[in-house]
Scaffold this motif. Structure first.
Motif, PDB file in Angstrom:
ATOM      1  N   GLU A  31    -130.674 -22.636 -38.419  1.00 38.75           N
ATOM      2  CA  GLU A  31    -129.702 -23.372 -39.224  1.00 38.75           C
ATOM      3  C   GLU A  31    -128.814 -22.370 -39.964  1.00 38.75           C
ATOM      4  O   GLU A  31    -129.306 -21.491 -40.662  1.00 38.75           O
ATOM      5  N   ARG A  83    -125.700 -27.219 -43.985  1.00 35.28           N
ATOM      6  CA  ARG A  83    -126.871 -26.885 -44.795  1.00 35.28           C
ATOM      7  C   ARG A  83    -128.080 -27.525 -44.121  1.00 35.28           C
ATOM      8  O   ARG A  83    -127.906 -28.288 -43.151  1.00 35.28           O
ATOM      9  N   SER A  87    -124.833 -33.122 -42.113  1.00 32.48           N
ATOM     10  CA  SER A  87    -123.958 -34.107 -42.761  1.00 32.48           C
ATOM     11  C   SER A  87    -124.709 -35.354 -43.210  1.00 32.48           C
ATOM     12  O   SER A  87    -124.215 -36.102 -44.056  1.00 32.48           O
ATOM     13  N   PHE A  94    -124.570 -46.334 -43.131  1.00 32.03           N
ATOM     14  CA  PHE A  94    -124.239 -47.480 -42.277  1.00 32.03           C
ATOM     15  C   PHE A  94    -124.887 -47.223 -40.913  1.00 32.03           C
ATOM     16  O   PHE A  94    -124.679 -46.153 -40.340  1.00 32.03           O
ATOM     17  N   THR A 502    -124.174 -42.672 -36.087  1.00 31.90           N
ATOM     18  CA  THR A 502    -125.393 -41.880 -36.269  1.00 31.90           C
ATOM     19  C   THR A 502    -126.662 -42.573 -35.774  1.00 31.90           C
ATOM     20  O   THR A 502    -127.597 -41.906 -35.341  1.00 31.90           O
TER      21      THR A 502
HETATM   22  C1  LIG Z   1    -118.993 -38.370 -46.070  1.00 34.70           C
HETATM   23  C2  LIG Z   1    -119.639 -38.800 -44.791  1.00 34.70           C
HETATM   24  C3  LIG Z   1    -120.167 -40.090 -44.676  1.00 34.70           C
HETATM   25  C4  LIG Z   1    -120.761 -40.503 -43.485  1.00 34.70           C
HETATM   26  N1  LIG Z   1    -121.297 -41.763 -43.402  1.00 34.70           N
HETATM   27  C5  LIG Z   1    -121.832 -42.194 -42.243  1.00 34.70           C
HETATM   28  C6  LIG Z   1    -122.374 -43.511 -42.118  1.00 34.70           C
HETATM   29  O1  LIG Z   1    -122.403 -44.284 -43.061  1.00 34.70           O
HETATM   30  N2  LIG Z   1    -122.887 -43.892 -40.903  1.00 34.70           N
HETATM   31  C7  LIG Z   1    -122.889 -43.052 -39.817  1.00 34.70           C
HETATM   32  O2  LIG Z   1    -123.336 -43.467 -38.743  1.00 34.70           O
HETATM   33  N3  LIG Z   1    -122.409 -41.782 -39.924  1.00 34.70           N
HETATM   34  C8  LIG Z   1    -121.892 -41.335 -41.095  1.00 34.70           C
HETATM   35  N4  LIG Z   1    -121.409 -40.051 -41.204  1.00 34.70           N
HETATM   36  C9  LIG Z   1    -121.543 -39.169 -40.041  1.00 34.70           C
HETATM   37  C10 LIG Z   1    -122.946 -38.549 -39.974  1.00 34.70           C
HETATM   38  O3  LIG Z   1    -123.188 -37.835 -41.149  1.00 34.70           O
HETATM   39  C11 LIG Z   1    -123.021 -37.631 -38.751  1.00 34.70           C
HETATM   40  O4  LIG Z   1    -122.763 -38.411 -37.584  1.00 34.70           O
HETATM   41  C12 LIG Z   1    -124.391 -37.005 -38.564  1.00 34.70           C
HETATM   42  O5  LIG Z   1    -124.874 -36.448 -39.754  1.00 34.70           O
HETATM   43  C13 LIG Z   1    -124.297 -35.938 -37.477  1.00 34.70           C
HETATM   44  O6  LIG Z   1    -125.564 -35.347 -37.314  1.00 34.70           O
HETATM   45  P1  LIG Z   1    -125.764 -34.122 -36.317  1.00 34.70           P
HETATM   46  O7  LIG Z   1    -127.187 -33.731 -36.431  1.00 34.70           O
HETATM   47  O8  LIG Z   1    -125.233 -34.470 -34.984  1.00 34.70           O
HETATM   48  O9  LIG Z   1    -124.809 -32.960 -36.861  1.00 34.70           O
HETATM   49  P2  LIG Z   1    -124.690 -32.282 -38.307  1.00 34.70           P
HETATM   50  O10 LIG Z   1    -125.124 -33.190 -39.372  1.00 34.70           O
HETATM   51  O11 LIG Z   1    -123.310 -31.728 -38.359  1.00 34.70           O
HETATM   52  O12 LIG Z   1    -125.734 -31.089 -38.269  1.00 34.70           O
HETATM   53  C14 LIG Z   1    -125.457 -29.890 -37.608  1.00 34.70           C
HETATM   54  C15 LIG Z   1    -126.154 -28.743 -38.314  1.00 34.70           C
HETATM   55  O13 LIG Z   1    -125.909 -27.555 -37.562  1.00 34.70           O
HETATM   56  C16 LIG Z   1    -125.628 -26.484 -38.447  1.00 34.70           C
HETATM   57  N5  LIG Z   1    -124.841 -25.481 -37.724  1.00 34.70           N
HETATM   58  C17 LIG Z   1    -123.518 -25.530 -37.413  1.00 34.70           C
HETATM   59  N6  LIG Z   1    -123.162 -24.444 -36.718  1.00 34.70           N
HETATM   60  C18 LIG Z   1    -124.282 -23.691 -36.561  1.00 34.70           C
HETATM   61  C19 LIG Z   1    -124.554 -22.458 -35.908  1.00 34.70           C
HETATM   62  N7  LIG Z   1    -123.607 -21.772 -35.228  1.00 34.70           N
HETATM   63  N8  LIG Z   1    -125.819 -21.951 -35.967  1.00 34.70           N
HETATM   64  C20 LIG Z   1    -126.814 -22.626 -36.611  1.00 34.70           C
HETATM   65  N9  LIG Z   1    -126.598 -23.806 -37.247  1.00 34.70           N
HETATM   66  C21 LIG Z   1    -125.354 -24.339 -37.210  1.00 34.70           C
HETATM   67  C22 LIG Z   1    -124.897 -27.149 -39.596  1.00 34.70           C
HETATM   68  O14 LIG Z   1    -124.992 -26.375 -40.783  1.00 34.70           O
HETATM   69  C23 LIG Z   1    -125.631 -28.486 -39.714  1.00 34.70           C
HETATM   70  O15 LIG Z   1    -126.717 -28.425 -40.608  1.00 34.70           O
HETATM   71  C24 LIG Z   1    -120.819 -39.612 -42.387  1.00 34.70           C
HETATM   72  C25 LIG Z   1    -120.297 -38.310 -42.498  1.00 34.70           C
HETATM   73  C26 LIG Z   1    -119.702 -37.904 -43.682  1.00 34.70           C
HETATM   74  C27 LIG Z   1    -119.143 -36.509 -43.764  1.00 34.70           C
END
Ligand SMILES: Cc1cc2nc3c(=O)[nH]c(=O)nc-3n(C[C@H](O)[C@H](O)[C@H](O)COP(=O)(O)OP(=O)(O)OC[C@H]3O[C@@H](n4cnc5c(N)ncnc54)[C@H](O)[C@@H]3O)c2cc1C
Length: 522
Positions: A31, A83, A87, A94, A502
């Motif tokens: 991470e 972090r 996200s 939702f 999500t």
């Molecule tokens: C304000 C806000 C509100 C939201 N509300 C909703 C909602 O109500 N409902 C919904 O369905 N979705 C919502 N979302 C979207 C949702 O948060 C994301 O779809 C979801 O968190 C994505 O998860 P993920 O694991 O795919 O990616 P991420 O959460 O982006 O996780 C990726 C991780 O990889 C790490 N990373 C990045 N690059 C590297 C690298 N090169 N090496 C190592 N680590 C790295 C990042 O630090 C991060 O921790 C919202 C987003 C935001 C910003």
């Protein structure tokens, strides 16, 4: 035992890690960001009580990107959290399912492409995802909901008093609103307390809103998960037709480390996952891994969230419940050929941001003066139109000429709204007028058509499909032509539906985890 490495500790990475660990495997997770305490009590005190954003996170400036086109919010600051937990440490929870029709837009509406899987493939995984996230909801009041084999794990958050009155008025004009499925605990569930309704879902102090940290802690407690924080993964290495290792940077001034693995799962969000593939050039893939057909970075779509505010003569006392109030799925899938997108419509229990008094540079004589300045907000309600977008050549992710401190190009995200998006805006405008009239609002304003927010939903840039000519990965997320390298997250979506992504990210991650366990680790 085979070595599994997962890149990214967001909801997708943690879902796969925890599932594999439950079946006895060991996982190393990388991470880029820092640890982020859970439940987010200290963050709540800093950000909500003291308006202090010190928990912003970065690894020696490795975070960043270049933005071109017409998208105004900062993709780096407003659209993602880098972090531990990703996200989903700031999401609103939702958690709707997609519809069966979502997976067949080309067949049904003549645009985009059909997914290589259907709703029936995902239904059992949706149920598991809802159980995992602790989704509170009901389909009983939503005639547009997807079919489901069983009930939600938790009862719904009921409509508030004012919402019930508004919903009656809307229904009388043919506009059907209903409760919102949310990854927020209506009752105590799986070690999480029942929601106390702090009203700040984006920074929940109790853990009622699901955070990946919940399952991460359980995975760490088994001793079979090793979590490397402040570890920026910069390359994926292959040997022949299979993955061999990843390379990560533990910080400025330190040497890169090569980490061998039999299976690697990249789950670092829609933008960084694409960037990592493009950075991973090597013999056999001169333009990046999974990019033999030039598809990596193409097919990008954001949601276009359009905000509107309604003004009423009498006070409605908004803001007493957390933001997800009532929503309507009536317009997510308009029939016939598509020149514009569908949309889900949210009647948030908030006043619109634009009605906040301007605090900047102002000296207040007393608390009573602040209260007075905010009083008009009692008569405002916010609506959001959560709009589908189409993929075009003006929406893509590539490598930029600007470089991070390790010398690697940042991602360049180019995004320009299309005619389809502007048509969808006009549909939202007409729908706002219908809603405003139905509820007897005195006035209604919609943001201008250039003002849209992706809501942090960056989809499709490494879409799933049949082969390298149309896509980057297959339906399990395995990269075409590179055995044992998987992608997880919204990057693999084929089209942008009007639904928040999500829950589907989690369902797909559970499906991928089962596949990896049964087909790649057994
Ligand atoms: C304000 C806000 C509100 C939201 N509300 C909703 C909602 O109500 N409902 C919904 O369905 N979705 C919502 N979302 C979207 C949702 O948060 C994301 O779809 C979801 O968190 C994505 O998860 P993920 O694991 O795919 O990616 P991420 O959460 O982006 O996780 C990726 C991780 O990889 C790490 N990373 C990045 N690059 C590297 C690298 N090169 N090496 C190592 N680590 C790295 C990042 O630090 C991060 O921790 C919202 C987003 C935001 C910003």
């Amino acid at each position: 035992m085979k070595k599994v490495a997962i890149v990214g500790s967001g909801i997708a990475g943690v879902t796969i890690a925890h599932t594999l660990i439950e079946s006895g495997h060991a996982v190393e997770m990388f991470e880029i960001g820092d640890d982020y305490p859970f439940p987010h009590r200290s963050q709540f005190e800093e950000q909500v009580l003291f308006d202090d954003d010190r928990h912003q996170d970065r690894l020696d400036g490795a975070r960043g990107l270049v933005q071109t086109g017409d998208y105004r919010p900062s993709l780096d600051r407003q659209d993602r959290a880098m972090r531990v937990g990703g996200s989903a440490t700031i999401w609103w929870g939702f958690a709707p399912r997609f519809l069966p029709s979502t997976f067949r837009p080309k067949t049904l509406h003549g645009y985009g492409d059909d997914w290589p899987i259907g709703y029936e493939d995902l239904e059992p995984y949706y149920a598991r995802a809802e159980a995992r996230l602790g989704v509170s909801g009901t389909a009983a009041d939503n005639p547009f909901a997807a079919p489901r084999a069983g009930p939600y794990p938790l009862p719904p958050f009921e409509l508030g008093y004012t919402d019930r009155i508004l919903a009656e008025k809307l229904k009388a004009r043919g506009l059907v609103f209903h409760t919102t499925p949310q990854a927020r605990t209506r009752l105590a569930y799986d070690g999480r307390p029942a929601c106390d309704n702090y009203g700040t879902c984006w920074c929940c102090p109790t853990g009622a809103i699901y955070s990946p940290a919940h399952h991460l802690a359980r995975a760490l407690a088994t001793g079979r998960l090793t979590l490397h924080t402040r570890a920026a993964v910069t390359r994926i290495l292959t040997e022949g037709d299979r993955v061999r290792a990843l390379v990560y940077h533990p910080g400025r001034g330190k040497a890169e480390v090569e980490h061998a693995a039999d299976v690697i799962i990249v789950a670092i969000g829609g933008i960084e996952s694409t960037r990592l593939l493009l950075l991973s050039r090597g013999p056999g893939h001169p333009d990046g891994i999974g990019n033999a057909g030039g598809r990596a970075g193409r097919n990008l779509t954001f949601h276009a969230v359009r905000r509107a505010s309604l003004h009423f003569r009498d006070p409605l006392f908004p803001g007493r419940f957390t933001p997800p109030g009532m929503r309507s799925d009536q317009f997510v899938d308009p029939p016939g050929a598509r020149k514009s997108g569908g949309m889900s419509v949210e009647f948030n229990d908030q006043t619109a941001e634009r009605h906040r008094p301007d605090f900047a540079g102002r000296t207040w004589k007393s608390g009573a003066e602040v209260v007075e300045a905010m009083r008009h907000r009692l008569r405002c309600r916010e609506m959001t139109f959560h709009c589908e977008s189409d993929a075009t050549d003006e929406k893509y992710i590539a490598l930029s000429t600007e470089r991070d401190p390790f010398g690697d190009p940042f991602a360049r995200v180019h995004y320009v709204q299309s005619d389809f998006d502007f048509e969808t805006y006009e549909v939202a405008r007409a729908l706002l007028a219908r809603n405003a009239e139905a509820v007897g609002a005195d006035a209604a304003e919609l943001d201008d058509r250039g003002a849209y927010w992706s809501a942090g939903h960056h989809m499709g840039a490494c879409r799933m499909g049949r082969g390298p000519d149309d896509s980057v990965v297959d339906s399990f997320g395995e990269v075409h032509g590179v055995k044992n390298l998987f992608l997880a997250g919204a990057a693999t979506f084929v089209t942008a539906t009007p639904f928040q992504p999500t829950l589907t990210i989690t369902a797909l991650a559970l499906r991928a985890a089962d596949y990896v366990r049964d087909q790649r680790l057994s």
